[in-house]
Design a protein around this motif. Structure first.
Motif, PDB file in Angstrom:
ATOM      1  N   PRO A   1       0.113   6.271 -11.078  1.00  0.00           N
ATOM      2  CA  PRO A   1      -0.633   5.146 -11.665  1.00  0.00           C
ATOM      3  C   PRO A   1      -0.040   4.651 -12.991  1.00  0.00           C
ATOM      4  O   PRO A   1      -0.142   3.472 -13.318  1.00  0.00           O
ATOM      5  CB  PRO A   1      -2.038   5.718 -11.862  1.00  0.00           C
ATOM      6  CG  PRO A   1      -2.143   6.793 -10.824  1.00  0.00           C
ATOM      7  CD  PRO A   1      -0.774   7.391 -10.723  1.00  0.00           C
TER       8      PRO A   1
ATOM      9  N   LEU B   1       2.122   1.931  -3.470  1.00  0.00           N
ATOM     10  CA  LEU B   1       1.113   2.517  -4.347  1.00  0.00           C
ATOM     11  C   LEU B   1       0.938   4.007  -4.077  1.00  0.00           C
ATOM     12  O   LEU B   1       0.609   4.772  -4.989  1.00  0.00           O
ATOM     13  CB  LEU B   1      -0.221   1.797  -4.183  1.00  0.00           C
ATOM     14  CG  LEU B   1      -0.283   0.355  -4.685  1.00  0.00           C
ATOM     15  CD1 LEU B   1      -1.669  -0.224  -4.438  1.00  0.00           C
ATOM     16  CD2 LEU B   1       0.073   0.266  -6.166  1.00  0.00           C
ATOM     17  N   ARG B   2       1.186   4.418  -2.831  1.00  0.00           N
ATOM     18  CA  ARG B   2       1.021   5.836  -2.492  1.00  0.00           C
ATOM     19  C   ARG B   2       2.095   6.714  -3.128  1.00  0.00           C
ATOM     20  O   ARG B   2       1.859   7.903  -3.368  1.00  0.00           O
ATOM     21  CB  ARG B   2       1.030   6.014  -0.973  1.00  0.00           C
ATOM     22  CG  ARG B   2      -0.266   5.586  -0.295  1.00  0.00           C
ATOM     23  CD  ARG B   2      -0.357   6.119   1.125  1.00  0.00           C
ATOM     24  NE  ARG B   2       0.646   5.524   2.002  1.00  0.00           N
ATOM     25  CZ  ARG B   2       0.463   4.406   2.695  1.00  0.00           C
ATOM     26  NH1 ARG B   2      -0.693   3.750   2.618  1.00  0.00           N
ATOM     27  NH2 ARG B   2       1.410   3.928   3.484  1.00  0.00           N
TER      28      ARG B   2
ATOM     29  N   ALA C   1       4.680  -2.186  -8.203  1.00  0.00           N
ATOM     30  CA  ALA C   1       4.680  -2.465  -6.765  1.00  0.00           C
ATOM     31  C   ALA C   1       4.770  -3.962  -6.503  1.00  0.00           C
ATOM     32  O   ALA C   1       5.481  -4.402  -5.582  1.00  0.00           O
ATOM     33  CB  ALA C   1       3.425  -1.887  -6.115  1.00  0.00           C
TER      34      ALA C   1
ATOM     35  N   ALA D   1       1.353   1.197 -11.746  1.00  0.00           N
ATOM     36  CA  ALA D   1       1.752   1.155 -10.342  1.00  0.00           C
ATOM     37  C   ALA D   1       1.571  -0.223  -9.721  1.00  0.00           C
ATOM     38  O   ALA D   1       2.418  -0.690  -8.953  1.00  0.00           O
ATOM     39  CB  ALA D   1       0.966   2.199  -9.551  1.00  0.00           C
ATOM     40  N   THR D   2       0.474  -0.887 -10.028  1.00  0.00           N
ATOM     41  CA  THR D   2       0.211  -2.192  -9.414  1.00  0.00           C
ATOM     42  C   THR D   2       1.279  -3.205  -9.799  1.00  0.00           C
ATOM     43  O   THR D   2       1.810  -3.925  -8.946  1.00  0.00           O
ATOM     44  CB  THR D   2      -1.176  -2.714  -9.837  1.00  0.00           C
ATOM     45  OG1 THR D   2      -2.184  -1.777  -9.432  1.00  0.00           O
ATOM     46  CG2 THR D   2      -1.461  -4.059  -9.190  1.00  0.00           C
TER      47      THR D   2
ATOM     48  N   GLU E   1       0.821  -1.210   0.000  1.00  0.00           N
ATOM     49  CA  GLU E   1       0.000   0.000   0.000  1.00  0.00           C
ATOM     50  C   GLU E   1       0.852   1.256   0.000  1.00  0.00           C
ATOM     51  O   GLU E   1       0.536   2.244  -0.672  1.00  0.00           O
ATOM     52  CB  GLU E   1      -0.943  -0.003   1.211  1.00  0.00           C
ATOM     53  CG  GLU E   1      -1.980  -1.110   1.176  1.00  0.00           C
ATOM     54  CD  GLU E   1      -2.876  -1.015  -0.045  1.00  0.00           C
ATOM     55  OE1 GLU E   1      -3.192   0.118  -0.458  1.00  0.00           O
ATOM     56  OE2 GLU E   1      -3.259  -2.066  -0.593  1.00  0.00           O
TER      57      GLU E   1
END
Length: 294
Positions: free
Chosen positions: A205, A200-201, A227, A223-224, A197
């Protein structure tokens, strides 16, 4: 029949050497690679050797035209063969410690001040890039640029104007201020801790991750995905230290035996990481002048 090779006079050689730095700077701005710029200038010299100097009315203008044409051909070759274009953007990595750079390292870093602009110029077409660099950065008249491009003066003005608008409206990577360093540090901490998390911050994106490996480039988008693959940042290494990679925040890692493991550069825009470039190819790392482990 025996071919006759003419040698340039001492005056011509002296005049060329007086132009060399300008020609090298011009080619570098067009191509974004010191190595390519050196090759272009050397090719211009070879063409001068084969040219009857008496037919050259303005040596500086003639050399500018020759360097411009060679550079334009190279840019078009990159566009036609994108698989060979990679490498020029990171061919001249300048890696310096981010904590306390020594004076000589600051001089090296100054050589890469134009990196942000070079990145923007990569978004231009070859004709736009050449026209923008020659006119806006080297004050070459439009009619001379048009001669290189094979365009009329009016058409060349339009090409340069279009390039100028793109340069003005394209976001450039921001400089390595404290806030940017904080974002990079936050990313490193989240990656080491496996905090998905938190990653992702700090990731945009549409972040783009590029890894330069011995087998070629590996690109990850989003981003997903970035990460999820952040475990590559948390491998055990003996030493790490923050660095500037061509003025962009990053860090470097070494293996326990002291050999370089990776160089990572982060592009930060408005508080989020929009680009990550990692070099793990041992051959490329060996070709870069790198700082010692902290």
């Amino acid at each position: 029949m025996t071919a006759v090779t003419t040698q340039p006079s001492g005056l011509v050689t002296e005049a060329f050497e007086a132009q060399r730095d300008r020609l090298r700077a011009l080619a570098y701005r067009v191509l974004g690679s010191h190595a390519d710029a050196e090759d272009v200038v050397q090719e211009a010299w070879m063409r001068l050797v084969r040219q009857d100097a008496a037919t050259i009315g303005n040596l500086a203008g003639w050399l500018t035209t020759v360097v411009g044409r060679i550079s334009l051909d190279l840019l078009r070759s990159r566009q036609a063969h994108p698989e060979t274009a990679y490498g020029h953007a990171f061919a001249d990595l300048v890696v310096t410690p981010a904590d306390d750079p020594a004076p000589d390292e600051q001089v090296a870093l100054a050589d890469s001040v134009g990196l942000a602009l070079l990145i923007v110029l990569d978004s231009l077409t070859p004709s736009e890039r050449l026209a923008f660099v020659l006119h806006d950065m080297f004050a070459v008249p439009f009619h001379e640029i048009g001669h290189i491009l094979g365009k009329s003066t009016d058409a060349t003005k339009m090409i340069a104007s279009r390039a100028r608008r793109k340069v003005r409206t394209t976001d450039r990577p921001a400089g390595p201020g404290r806030e940017h360093q904080k974002v990079v540090q936050a990313f490193s901490a989240a990656a080491l801790g496996g905090d998905f998390e938190a990653l992702l911050r700090v990731l945009d994106p549409n972040v783009k991750l590029t890894v330069d490996t011995p087998d070629g480039m590996v690109v990850t988008l989003g981003a997903t995905a970035v990460a999820a693959g952040a475990r590559m940042f948390s491998g055990e290494v003996a030493r790490q230290r923050p660095v500037l990679v061509n003025g962009i925040p990053g860090h470097m890692s070494w293996r326990p035996d002291g050999t370089p493991l990776s160089v990572i550069a982060f592009t930060v825009t408005e508080g989020r990481i929009t680009g990550i470039h990692i070099v793990v190819d041992p051959a490329k790392l060996a070709s870069i002048h790198l700082p010692a482990p902290a």
